[in-house]
Every structure is written in C-alpha cells, then in structure tokens.
Design a protein around this motif. Structure first.
Motif, mmCIF file in Angstrom:
data_model
loop_
_atom_site.group_PDB
_atom_site.id
_atom_site.type_symbol
_atom_site.label_atom_id
_atom_site.label_comp_id
_atom_site.label_asym_id
_atom_site.label_seq_id
_atom_site.Cartn_x
_atom_site.Cartn_y
_atom_site.Cartn_z
ATOM 1 N N PRO A 1 102.798 87.204 -21.393
ATOM 2 C CA PRO A 1 101.400 86.951 -21.031
ATOM 3 C C PRO A 1 100.698 88.215 -20.551
ATOM 4 O O PRO A 1 101.307 89.097 -19.936
ATOM 5 N N VAL A 2 99.412 88.296 -20.832
ATOM 6 C CA VAL A 2 98.610 89.433 -20.379
ATOM 7 C C VAL A 2 98.597 89.472 -18.852
ATOM 8 O O VAL A 2 98.687 88.438 -18.193
ATOM 9 N N PHE A 3 98.528 90.662 -18.288
ATOM 10 C CA PHE A 3 98.524 90.942 -16.848
ATOM 11 C C PHE A 3 99.871 90.701 -16.180
ATOM 12 O O PHE A 3 99.986 90.845 -14.962
ATOM 13 N N ASP A 4 100.901 90.315 -16.953
ATOM 14 C CA ASP A 4 102.170 89.920 -16.336
ATOM 15 C C ASP A 4 102.828 91.061 -15.577
ATOM 16 O O ASP A 4 103.589 90.826 -14.637
ATOM 17 N N GLY A 5 102.559 92.299 -15.973
ATOM 18 C CA GLY A 5 103.202 93.426 -15.310
ATOM 19 C C GLY A 5 102.422 93.982 -14.135
ATOM 20 O O GLY A 5 102.856 94.959 -13.508
ATOM 21 N N LEU A 6 101.285 93.358 -13.809
ATOM 22 C CA LEU A 6 100.442 93.861 -12.726
ATOM 23 C C LEU A 6 100.699 93.106 -11.426
ATOM 24 O O LEU A 6 100.971 91.898 -11.433
ATOM 25 N N GLU A 7 100.595 93.819 -10.316
ATOM 26 C CA GLU A 7 100.691 93.158 -9.016
ATOM 27 C C GLU A 7 99.392 92.408 -8.775
ATOM 28 O O GLU A 7 98.302 92.984 -8.821
ATOM 29 N N ARG A 8 99.499 91.121 -8.464
ATOM 30 C CA ARG A 8 98.308 90.286 -8.310
ATOM 31 C C ARG A 8 98.666 89.036 -7.528
ATOM 32 O O ARG A 8 99.842 88.669 -7.434
ATOM 33 N N LEU A 9 97.675 88.368 -6.985
ATOM 34 C CA LEU A 9 97.866 87.071 -6.361
ATOM 35 C C LEU A 9 97.606 86.018 -7.426
ATOM 36 O O LEU A 9 96.499 85.929 -7.968
ATOM 37 N N LYS A 10 98.624 85.210 -7.727
ATOM 38 C CA LYS A 10 98.547 84.270 -8.840
ATOM 39 C C LYS A 10 98.159 82.872 -8.371
ATOM 40 O O LYS A 10 98.743 82.322 -7.447
ATOM 41 N N ILE A 11 97.152 82.317 -9.051
ATOM 42 C CA ILE A 11 96.715 80.941 -8.820
ATOM 43 C C ILE A 11 96.836 80.220 -10.163
ATOM 44 O O ILE A 11 96.147 80.576 -11.123
ATOM 45 N N VAL A 12 97.714 79.237 -10.241
ATOM 46 C CA VAL A 12 98.046 78.605 -11.515
ATOM 47 C C VAL A 12 97.477 77.192 -11.592
ATOM 48 O O VAL A 12 97.603 76.400 -10.650
ATOM 49 N N PHE A 13 96.847 76.897 -12.723
ATOM 50 C CA PHE A 13 96.383 75.545 -13.036
ATOM 51 C C PHE A 13 97.107 75.062 -14.283
ATOM 52 O O PHE A 13 97.184 75.784 -15.282
ATOM 53 N N VAL A 14 97.621 73.843 -14.239
ATOM 54 C CA VAL A 14 98.306 73.253 -15.387
ATOM 55 C C VAL A 14 97.481 72.063 -15.876
ATOM 56 O O VAL A 14 97.304 71.082 -15.147
ATOM 57 N N ASP A 15 96.960 72.180 -17.080
ATOM 58 C CA ASP A 15 96.072 71.154 -17.637
ATOM 59 C C ASP A 15 94.950 70.804 -16.661
ATOM 60 O O ASP A 15 94.592 69.637 -16.469
ATOM 61 N N GLY A 16 94.409 71.840 -16.012
ATOM 62 C CA GLY A 16 93.258 71.661 -15.142
ATOM 63 C C GLY A 16 93.572 71.222 -13.731
ATOM 64 O O GLY A 16 92.656 70.916 -12.966
ATOM 65 N N VAL A 17 94.861 71.222 -13.345
ATOM 66 C CA VAL A 17 95.253 70.801 -11.997
ATOM 67 C C VAL A 17 96.000 71.946 -11.319
ATOM 68 O O VAL A 17 96.927 72.522 -11.896
ATOM 69 N N PHE A 18 95.605 72.261 -10.093
ATOM 70 C CA PHE A 18 96.246 73.330 -9.332
ATOM 71 C C PHE A 18 97.728 73.035 -9.154
ATOM 72 O O PHE A 18 98.124 71.927 -8.790
ATOM 73 N N SER A 19 98.561 74.040 -9.419
ATOM 74 C CA SER A 19 100.011 73.911 -9.265
ATOM 75 C C SER A 19 100.459 74.780 -8.099
ATOM 76 O O SER A 19 100.557 76.006 -8.224
ATOM 77 N N ALA A 20 100.724 74.140 -6.956
ATOM 78 C CA ALA A 20 101.163 74.885 -5.776
ATOM 79 C C ALA A 20 102.519 75.533 -6.004
ATOM 80 O O ALA A 20 102.783 76.641 -5.519
ATOM 81 N N ASP A 21 103.396 74.864 -6.750
ATOM 82 C CA ASP A 21 104.746 75.383 -6.977
ATOM 83 C C ASP A 21 104.733 76.676 -7.781
ATOM 84 O O ASP A 21 105.574 77.560 -7.571
ATOM 85 N N GLU A 22 103.788 76.811 -8.708
ATOM 86 C CA GLU A 22 103.749 77.978 -9.569
ATOM 87 C C GLU A 22 102.808 79.068 -9.051
ATOM 88 O O GLU A 22 102.805 80.181 -9.566
ATOM 89 N N SER A 23 102.016 78.727 -8.038
ATOM 90 C CA SER A 23 101.055 79.691 -7.480
ATOM 91 C C SER A 23 101.663 80.428 -6.297
ATOM 92 O O SER A 23 102.616 79.959 -5.662
ATOM 93 N N ASP A 24 101.096 81.592 -6.013
ATOM 94 C CA ASP A 24 101.463 82.311 -4.792
ATOM 95 C C ASP A 24 100.784 81.642 -3.599
ATOM 96 O O ASP A 24 99.850 80.840 -3.752
ATOM 97 N N ASP A 25 101.258 81.986 -2.398
ATOM 98 C CA ASP A 25 100.537 81.553 -1.202
ATOM 99 C C ASP A 25 99.126 82.134 -1.253
ATOM 100 O O ASP A 25 98.933 83.312 -1.580
ATOM 101 N N LEU A 26 98.157 81.315 -0.947
ATOM 102 C CA LEU A 26 96.756 81.741 -1.056
ATOM 103 C C LEU A 26 96.335 82.542 0.167
ATOM 104 O O LEU A 26 95.339 82.240 0.845
ATOM 105 N N VAL A 27 97.100 83.593 0.425
ATOM 106 C CA VAL A 27 96.849 84.438 1.592
ATOM 107 C C VAL A 27 96.768 85.889 1.135
ATOM 108 O O VAL A 27 97.698 86.415 0.518
#
Length: 426
Positions: free
Chosen positions: A75-101
C-alpha cells in the motif's frame, strides 16, 4: 412525469435506505442538510454540473456489488511514519488504528462525539452548506445528513508526523458515508494522508477550516480497486496568510467524482488543488473544482493531468470566481490529458468569472497523444517502446506531482505511478 417529480421520487427512494444517526450536537445540521437535499433532489444527468458524468450508480438505492481486489502490492505510504486511522467498509476500526494521540492535535471519532456541546458543532455542515451556492452539490448534503462515521481533527500545533486515514473494503456490497472535520488553529500546520478502497460505493465529505497563518497539506491516493464507485467532497475556508495544498492520485475505479470547493477569505492566502489520474478501460474520472477569491493578494492553482487508454473517460470542470474587491488575485488553472488511443476521451469545462480589475487569471485545457518525436528519440537510443512510453507519461504527469511540497510524499506518488504503468505495459 415531470423531471422535478422524477428527481423527488429518486431522492426519496434513496433516503428510504438510510437512517440518520442518533441525537446529538450534529442533529440540527443533519436535519438542515436533509431539508436542503429534499429541496434540490439528488443529481441527474440533466443537471449542468453532471452533464459529463452519469450519477446513476451514486444515487440508486442499493450499491452495486464490487469485488474485493486481492493484491500483493504494498500500500502507498506504508513505509512512512504516520498516525494511522483505519476504516473498514466505512466503520472505524480501533483494532487496526493507532492510538489517537499525537502532540499538537486532538482527534476524535465522529460516532463517539455524542455530547450536546462540541467544538465541531460550529463547523459540521457549515462549509458544505456555504459551498452549495452558486452550484448545488446534493451528494454532499446527503453526506452531512447521513454520515455514520468519520474523524474530528483539531490542530493546535505542528504534529511531528502525518495523520493517515486508511480505507479498507472487505464487503462486496458495502455502502459507506464518512464525514471528516479538520480545524487548524492560527499558525498551526498538519498533513493529512488518505488511501485505500473504502467501499463498493463511497461518499466522503471533508470540511477544512484553515485559520490565519495556518497550513493544510493533503495527499490522497485512490486506487487498488477496479470496481470502486466514489463521490468525494472537500470544502475549505482559508484565513489571512494561510495555505491549502491538496493532491490526489486516482488509478482504477469504475466511477470517481472528486469535488473541491475553496473560499479564500483572508488576504495573502494560497490554495493549490492538483491531481493525476490514470485510467484504463471502464474508467470514468471527474474532477470538479470551484475556487472563490474574496480577499486581496491571494493565489490559487489548479493543476490536473489525466492519462487515458482503452476507452477511458476523464472530466475536468474548474472555475475561478474573483469577487469585487479581491484585487491582486493570481489564479492559474491548467487541465491536460494524454490519450493513449483513439477510443478514450477528455471532457473539459474551464471557467473564469471576474469582478475585480487588478488580477492575473488564466486557464488552459489540452488533449493530445504521445509525442512521436520524443518517442522516436528514446527508441533510437535503445529504450524499448513500452518503457519509453512510460517515461514520457511520467514526464507528462510531473507538473501535477510537483505540487506536493513534501519530497518523500512526492516520491511515494511517483513510485505508484511507475508501478501502475509497468503493470499495464504492452
């Protein structure tokens, strides 16, 4: 049956499939958006700003099935350091996202922000509503009324890394409506990344309030899903000496409509909207941009390049409106297409509407084929025809990619472009 009644019926049929989220601080804005939507009706091909793009699959009651693309592509941006927020079929996925801090920013999920008082109340649906004039944007009103998830981002400083929103598509019949709000305080700066196939049908709205001397960077990669149907909207308001820069890469997808509405309200503000699109076969891509200059000494740039082959279609509708008193405006607009066969087409509608006399505004739109002399030059020096064509294509797209300020992000986009071309090389 009269056209107006047909639109009303189609709108109600679509609304019958949706449920407005629970009561909370956004309720008034949602109800107002629903009222506006019912007044204007969902878009049809007879609407002026939809005459080049059929909105049928975006407005019908049920989303068409879209196969989930299985790929080993990184996936694009995969090698960059970033805070990840993941949505699966339009629903926020806490398990796949980073802490929102993250320092310098407060991030909250829209679906969790249910208190009666919230800072986002002053923005939710506000810029979208204002962006409905003079051109109606009913899919954005639909989004404001029925968005089920998204993020609220309040930037107070300069976060050390980008905020990356990743959209995943795992259901073949998913229908996602997301609404994001980004508020950037005076002197603050943030970079927002977006990538991934969000759903079989995707409706996304982002409202961005850029305060005085604040900076907003945005890089988006739409790809990896051949059957995606998407409508996205960005509404931005710029304060004095503020900066807004957005770039979108689009590859694949059956139908994509990206709308961007920007209002420069503070003196010495700068806005750039750029995009590169790669289309092959059953591909329809529409960039619709409306930039309003309502302050002194502001600059705006629209730079769009599309590469089309095997019957693909590209659309560009871009307008610069300079209001009375917006002196010393510098507005630049260019839209170009590279047609790799005679079956593809590029439809363009550039517009200027100027009510000030001390301005420098220009627009241009061209379509053409590969430069045969340049191709012959490369081949005469031993470069295979496929590689030579790719080199010239990347050179054509370079002007749009150069609008990305961060070199690492620009390199990521160039790698995506090169990989897409290589996979389709004859």
């Amino acid at each position: 049956m009269a056209l107006a009644q047909v639109k009303i019926d189609a709108t109600e049929e679509r609304l019958n499939t949706l449920d407005m989220p629970q009561e909370g601080w956004s309720t008034a804005a949602r109800k107002d958006a629903l009222m506006r939507l019912r007044s204007m009706g969902l878009p049809s091909r007879r609407d002026e700003y939809w005459k080049y793009t059929r909105p049928d699959t975006l407005v019908q009651p049920k989303a068409l099935d879209a196969a989930v693309l299985q790929t080993d592509e990184v996936p694009v941006f995969d090698g960059l350091e970033r805070l990840k927020i993941v949505f699966v079929d339009g629903v926020f996925s806490a398990d796949e996202s980073d802490d929102l801090v993250l320092e310098g920013v407060a991030i909250e999920r829209l679906a969790d922000a249910t208190a009666d008082i919230h800072w986002a109340k002053g923005l939710y649906g506000v810029l979208e509503n204002k962006g409905q004039n003079p051109v109606e944007r009913p899919l954005a009103a639909l989004n404001t009324a029925y968005a089920t998830d998204g993020v609220l981002i309040h930037v107070t400083g300069k976060p050390s890394k980008p905020i990356s929103m990743i959209y995943r598509h795992v259901s073949t019949s998913s229908d996602a409506i997301l609404h994001h709000i980004v508020k950037i305080d005076k002197g603050a700066e943030v970079t927002i990344l977006e990538n991934g196939p969000a759903a079989a049908r995707f409706n996304k709205c982002m409202e961005i309030d850029v305060a005085d001397t604040a900076t907003f960077h945005h890089v988006r990669a739409q790809g990896r899903d051949h059957e995606r149907r998407a409508a996205t909207h960005m509404f931005a308001r710029l304060g004095t000496e503020s900066t807004f820069k957005s770039f979108t890469l689009t590859a694949n997808g059956v139908m994509t409509r990206n709308e961007c509405v920007i209002e420069l309200t503070g003196d010495d503000a700068h806005a750039t909207v750029a995009g590169a699109a790669l289309g092959d076969g059953d591909f329809h891509h529409d960039d619709t941009v409306f930039i309003t200059h309502d302050a002194v000494n502001c600059e705006s740039r629209q730079v769009f390049k599309k590469v089309l082959r095997n019957g693909a279609t590209g659309v560009f509708q871009g307008k610069i409106l300079v209001k009375a008193g917006a002196q010393k405006t510098d507005g630049y607009q260019i839209s170009q297409s590279l047609l790799l066969d005679e079956d593809s087409q590029f439809l363009a509608k550039p517009e200027l509407e100027i009510y000030a006399d001390d301005v420098a505004c220009s627009h241009g739109s061209t379509s053409g084929a590969i430069d045969e002399e340049a191709l012959f030059y490369l081949r005469s020096r031993g470069v295979p025809v496929g590689e030579a064509t790719d080199m010239l294509t990347l050179s054509f797209l370079a002007e749009a990619v150069e609008e990305i300020e961060d070199g690492a992000l620009a390199e990521e986009i160039n790698e995506c472009l090169a990989a897409w071309l290589a996979r389709r090389r004859d």
